[in-house]
Design a protein around this motif. Structure first.
Motif, PDB file in Angstrom:
ATOM      1  N   CYS A 158       1.101  -1.250   0.045  1.00  0.00           N
ATOM      2  CA  CYS A 158       0.138  -0.213   0.014  1.00  0.00           C
ATOM      3  C   CYS A 158       0.710   1.318  -0.083  1.00  0.00           C
ATOM      4  CB  CYS A 158      -1.087  -0.018   1.247  1.00  0.00           C
ATOM      5  SG  CYS A 158      -1.707  -1.455   1.223  1.00  0.00           S
ATOM      6  N   VAL A 159       1.452   1.461  -1.175  1.00  0.00           N
ATOM      7  CA  VAL A 159       2.665   2.696  -1.289  1.00  0.00           C
ATOM      8  C   VAL A 159       2.050   3.997  -0.796  1.00  0.00           C
ATOM      9  CG1 VAL A 159       2.051   3.004  -3.671  1.00  0.00           C
ATOM     10  CG2 VAL A 159       4.020   3.685  -2.704  1.00  0.00           C
ATOM     11  N   VAL A 160       0.752   4.191  -0.913  1.00  0.00           N
ATOM     12  CA  VAL A 160       0.042   5.706  -0.745  1.00  0.00           C
ATOM     13  C   VAL A 160       0.030   5.882   0.672  1.00  0.00           C
ATOM     14  CG1 VAL A 160      -1.544   7.261  -1.167  1.00  0.00           C
ATOM     15  CG2 VAL A 160      -0.804   5.745  -2.993  1.00  0.00           C
ATOM     16  N   ALA A 161      -0.539   4.837   1.410  1.00  0.00           N
ATOM     17  CA  ALA A 161      -0.568   4.937   2.672  1.00  0.00           C
ATOM     18  C   ALA A 161       0.617   5.050   3.465  1.00  0.00           C
ATOM     19  CB  ALA A 161      -1.552   3.627   3.199  1.00  0.00           C
ATOM     20  N   ASN A 162       1.574   4.012   2.814  1.00  0.00           N
ATOM     21  CA  ASN A 162       2.958   4.154   3.742  1.00  0.00           C
ATOM     22  C   ASN A 162       3.779   5.150   3.622  1.00  0.00           C
ATOM     23  OD1 ASN A 162       2.078   1.212   3.850  1.00  0.00           O
ATOM     24  ND2 ASN A 162       3.629   0.684   2.408  1.00  0.00           N
ATOM     25  N   THR A 163       3.798   6.013   2.240  1.00  0.00           N
ATOM     26  CA  THR A 163       4.395   7.144   2.240  1.00  0.00           C
ATOM     27  C   THR A 163       3.707   8.348   2.810  1.00  0.00           C
ATOM     28  OG1 THR A 163       3.592   7.518   0.069  1.00  0.00           O
ATOM     29  CG2 THR A 163       5.785   6.328   0.306  1.00  0.00           C
ATOM     30  N   VAL A 195       3.528 -10.164  -4.537  1.00  0.00           N
ATOM     31  CA  VAL A 195       2.880  -8.862  -3.893  1.00  0.00           C
ATOM     32  C   VAL A 195       1.872  -8.146  -4.875  1.00  0.00           C
ATOM     33  CG1 VAL A 195       3.914  -6.518  -3.435  1.00  0.00           C
ATOM     34  CG2 VAL A 195       5.392  -8.392  -2.960  1.00  0.00           C
ATOM     35  N   GLY A 196       0.861  -8.002  -4.192  1.00  0.00           N
ATOM     36  CA  GLY A 196      -0.362  -7.209  -5.077  1.00  0.00           C
ATOM     37  C   GLY A 196      -0.301  -5.828  -4.430  1.00  0.00           C
ATOM     38  N   LEU A 197      -1.102  -5.019  -5.053  1.00  0.00           N
ATOM     39  CA  LEU A 197      -1.341  -3.477  -4.741  1.00  0.00           C
ATOM     40  C   LEU A 197      -2.614  -3.352  -3.916  1.00  0.00           C
ATOM     41  CD1 LEU A 197       0.182  -1.793  -7.938  1.00  0.00           C
ATOM     42  CD2 LEU A 197       1.427  -2.844  -6.001  1.00  0.00           C
ATOM     43  N   GLY A 198      -2.357  -2.564  -2.936  1.00  0.00           N
ATOM     44  CA  GLY A 198      -3.719  -1.983  -2.144  1.00  0.00           C
ATOM     45  C   GLY A 198      -3.890  -0.508  -2.143  1.00  0.00           C
ATOM     46  N   THR A 199      -4.908  -0.115  -1.775  1.00  0.00           N
ATOM     47  CA  THR A 199      -5.300   1.505  -1.608  1.00  0.00           C
ATOM     48  C   THR A 199      -5.198   1.613  -0.139  1.00  0.00           C
ATOM     49  OG1 THR A 199      -7.769   0.917  -1.323  1.00  0.00           O
ATOM     50  CG2 THR A 199      -6.885   1.544  -3.664  1.00  0.00           C
ATOM     51  N   ASP A 200      -5.186   0.657   0.507  1.00  0.00           N
ATOM     52  CA  ASP A 200      -5.583   1.035   2.153  1.00  0.00           C
ATOM     53  C   ASP A 200      -6.819   1.498   2.102  1.00  0.00           C
ATOM     54  OD1 ASP A 200      -5.204   0.471   4.935  1.00  0.00           O
ATOM     55  OD2 ASP A 200      -3.425   1.445   5.011  1.00  0.00           O
ATOM     56  N   GLY A 201      -7.447   1.923   3.565  1.00  0.00           N
ATOM     57  CA  GLY A 201      -8.789   2.476   3.567  1.00  0.00           C
ATOM     58  C   GLY A 201      -8.712   4.028   2.986  1.00  0.00           C
ATOM     59  N   PRO A 202     -10.092   4.549   2.904  1.00  0.00           N
ATOM     60  CA  PRO A 202     -10.065   5.749   2.435  1.00  0.00           C
ATOM     61  C   PRO A 202      -9.421   6.934   3.093  1.00  0.00           C
ATOM     62  CG  PRO A 202     -12.174   4.707   2.754  1.00  0.00           C
ATOM     63  CD  PRO A 202     -11.165   3.796   3.199  1.00  0.00           C
ATOM     64  N   SER A 203      -9.309   6.598   4.498  1.00  0.00           N
ATOM     65  CA  SER A 203      -8.657   7.606   5.209  1.00  0.00           C
ATOM     66  C   SER A 203      -7.047   7.575   5.186  1.00  0.00           C
ATOM     67  CB  SER A 203      -9.058   7.436   6.800  1.00  0.00           C
ATOM     68  OG  SER A 203      -8.629   6.336   7.562  1.00  0.00           O
ATOM     69  N   SER A 204      -6.601   6.241   4.992  1.00  0.00           N
ATOM     70  CA  SER A 204      -5.043   6.382   4.935  1.00  0.00           C
ATOM     71  C   SER A 204      -4.490   6.436   3.312  1.00  0.00           C
ATOM     72  CB  SER A 204      -4.729   4.831   5.257  1.00  0.00           C
ATOM     73  OG  SER A 204      -5.207   4.358   6.258  1.00  0.00           O
ATOM     74  N   THR A 235      -7.789   7.980  -2.084  1.00  0.00           N
ATOM     75  CA  THR A 235      -8.395   7.580  -3.074  1.00  0.00           C
ATOM     76  C   THR A 235      -8.288   6.243  -3.164  1.00  0.00           C
ATOM     77  OG1 THR A 235      -6.457   7.393  -4.477  1.00  0.00           O
ATOM     78  CG2 THR A 235      -7.493   9.444  -4.534  1.00  0.00           C
ATOM     79  N   LEU A 236      -9.534   5.584  -3.921  1.00  0.00           N
ATOM     80  CA  LEU A 236      -9.680   4.238  -3.936  1.00  0.00           C
ATOM     81  C   LEU A 236      -9.924   3.733  -5.311  1.00  0.00           C
ATOM     82  CD1 LEU A 236     -12.944   3.743  -1.516  1.00  0.00           C
ATOM     83  CD2 LEU A 236     -10.681   2.705  -1.060  1.00  0.00           C
ATOM     84  N   ASP A 237      -8.626   3.973  -6.160  1.00  0.00           N
ATOM     85  CA  ASP A 237      -8.553   3.489  -7.295  1.00  0.00           C
ATOM     86  C   ASP A 237      -7.265   3.128  -7.560  1.00  0.00           C
ATOM     87  OD1 ASP A 237      -6.681   5.588  -9.364  1.00  0.00           O
ATOM     88  OD2 ASP A 237      -7.617   6.692  -7.425  1.00  0.00           O
ATOM     89  N   MET A 238      -6.770   2.158  -8.533  1.00  0.00           N
ATOM     90  CA  MET A 238      -5.490   1.683  -8.582  1.00  0.00           C
ATOM     91  C   MET A 238      -4.370   2.221  -9.739  1.00  0.00           C
ATOM     92  SD  MET A 238      -5.838  -0.868  -6.720  1.00  0.00           S
ATOM     93  CE  MET A 238      -4.402  -1.982  -6.977  1.00  0.00           C
TER      94      MET A 238
END
Ligand SMILES: [Zn+2]
Length: 440
Positions: free
Chosen positions: A272-277, A296-305, A308-311
């Motif tokens: 979950c790169v966006v949430a992690n960074t 390794v797959g990709l995740g958005t994590d939750g909408p607060s982390s 955006t909920l898009d890949m």
């Protein structure tokens, strides 16, 4: 129902990465019947409907390997603040989250994901029974994991999530072709050894995937070091928690020994790169894990982390972060990134036999990205166009399980306004409390 999609740039994401610059794909009922170049296109007369893709890019529906869809009301709250989790999220969740709000949020999140071409996702939250009903209503595929943590919001008992998960899995296993029930102990630092063992035992008994947040927090690493003199991965290994049905989210603090252990147990990782960074936690050593045969797959994590909920956001950020991390412009080709967002994600959900690639016999989970908009020209490399140029606003048509869910960039069965009004109504008191907290 027989549908034929013609004149598409088709990225099959099968084992040999077959690509058709001008191709067709035939759907019969729930399944993909055939895919190939236009020269081999079957007789159009024999189909109930023909969809002309007009040069759009057809890919397997994106797979979101980690999210918390009940958390839309938290989106944008307490941004750029230190200690957001304990200051906002946990107290608000305890006080304000109900099954009705979780359901209205789930409906909103699923709509947002469908409009951006995500056809399956792995969720970890509470009230998963309500979320399962929502997936069926909206025709979305998902693995839904009831959270196990000491103090849960949908049970009064400590670790009541174990019983809830057990009942939920018992009721939903095999019930719907769209929903796979699952269990998710929250994290190594927030669960007892006993609750971790019990969760694994339940996942094994029902033969379903299970999920955990792993090696995500610096305090997690130091607490487990202090208590057991181990890394979080070593600790989970030592108690027999790791297995091939496990999808571990984040995995930021991973050393070479950890990567080896994850690979040995065939654990899947939700990156979950966006949430992690965004939370400044760090860049996950994805290459190291993949070199040890970790999927390794990709995740958005939750909408607060991740907000955006898009890949599209996630694919691009993954490529940028990994190239920079490795200081190698040639690392992570767009094809590799799309593989992580599709077939590798399907593996992380245990759905690789039915989803993640465009192959005859698989379920028709399809995303068509148009190439007419201003940002999609010129088109030299369709993989790169998807990763670096496209956004969710380019998603034109989406099928899940052979059903058309999105057409001409709109949901077919729902209006966004109606879904938003429903969430607004359910979250009035939540938002009142949230604003009070923010202004304190
Ligand atoms: Zn998470």
């Amino acid at each position: 129902m027989k549908t034929l999609i013609i004149n598409a740039v088709i990225l099959t994401m099968n084992d040999s990465f077959d690509l058709f610059n001008k191709g067709y794909l035939a759907v019969r009922g729930e399944n993909i019947e055939a895919v190939g170049p236009m020269e081999q296109c079957p007789d159009m007369e024999s189909f109930d409907e023909v969809v002309d893709a007009e040069g759009g890019i057809l890919v397997p529906g994106f797979v979101n390997t980690h999210t918390h869809i009940g958390m839309v009301p938290f989106r944008g709250l307490g941004e750029d603040m230190v200690g957001r989790l304990n200051r906002f999220l946990i107290p608000l969740e305890k006080k304000q989250m109900t099954q009705f709000l979780a359901k209205a949020s789930a409906k909103y999140a699923i709509a947002e994901m469908q409009l951006s071409g995500i056809t399956s996702f792995f969720d970890m939250y509470y009230f998963e029974e309500r979320l399962a009903e929502t997936c069926v209503e909206m025709g979305e595929r998902a693995v839904l994991a009831e959270t196990v943590i000491e103090s849960t919001i949908d049970s009064y008992k400590p670790y009541g999530g174990i019983e809830l998960a057990e009942e939920f899995i018992g009721r939903w296993k095999g019930k719907s072709s769209l929903v796979t029930p699952s269990i998710a102990p929250h994290a190594p630092y927030s669960n007892t050894e006993e609750s971790l063992r019990k969760s694994r035992e339940i996942a094994d008994r029902f033969d379903v995937p299970y999920m955990i947040h792993l090696a995500e927090m610096d305090f997690e690493v130091s607490a487990i070091r202090e208590k057991y003199d181990m890394t979080p991965v070593e600790y989970l290994d030592s108690i027999g928690f790791l297995g091939e049905n496990l999808t571990a989210a984040h995995c930021i603090f991973i050393n070479s020994r950890d990567a080896e252990i994850l690979g040995k147990h065939n654990v899947k990782v939700a990156h979950c790169v966006v949430a992690n960074t965004k939370s400044a936690k760090g860049i996950s050593p994805v290459r190291l894990m993949q070199e040890n045969n970790v999927c390794v797959g990709l995740g958005t994590d939750g909408p607060s982390s991740g907000n955006t909920l898009d890949m599209f956001t996630v694919m691009k950020a993954t490529a940028l972060a990994q190239k920079t991390f490795l200081r190698d412009r040639s690392a992570y080709t767009s094809r590799e990134i799309l593989k992580m967002a599709t077939i590798d994600g399907a593996r992380a959900l245990g759905l690789q036999k039915i989803a993640g690639s465009l192959e005859p016999g698989k379920k028709a989970d399809l995303t068509l990205v148009e190439t007419k908009s201003i940002n999609m020209y010129p088109l030299y490399d369709p993989y790169a166009a998807l990763v670096y140029q496209a956004g969710s606003h380019n998603v034109e048509t989406v099928y899940v399980n052979g059903n058309r869910i999105v057409e001409n960039k709109n949901l077919l069965r729902y209006s966004v306004k109606e879904i938003k009004d429903e969430l607004e109504k359910e979250s009035l008191s939540f938002r009142y409390e949230a604003l009070k907290m923010q202004n304190k």
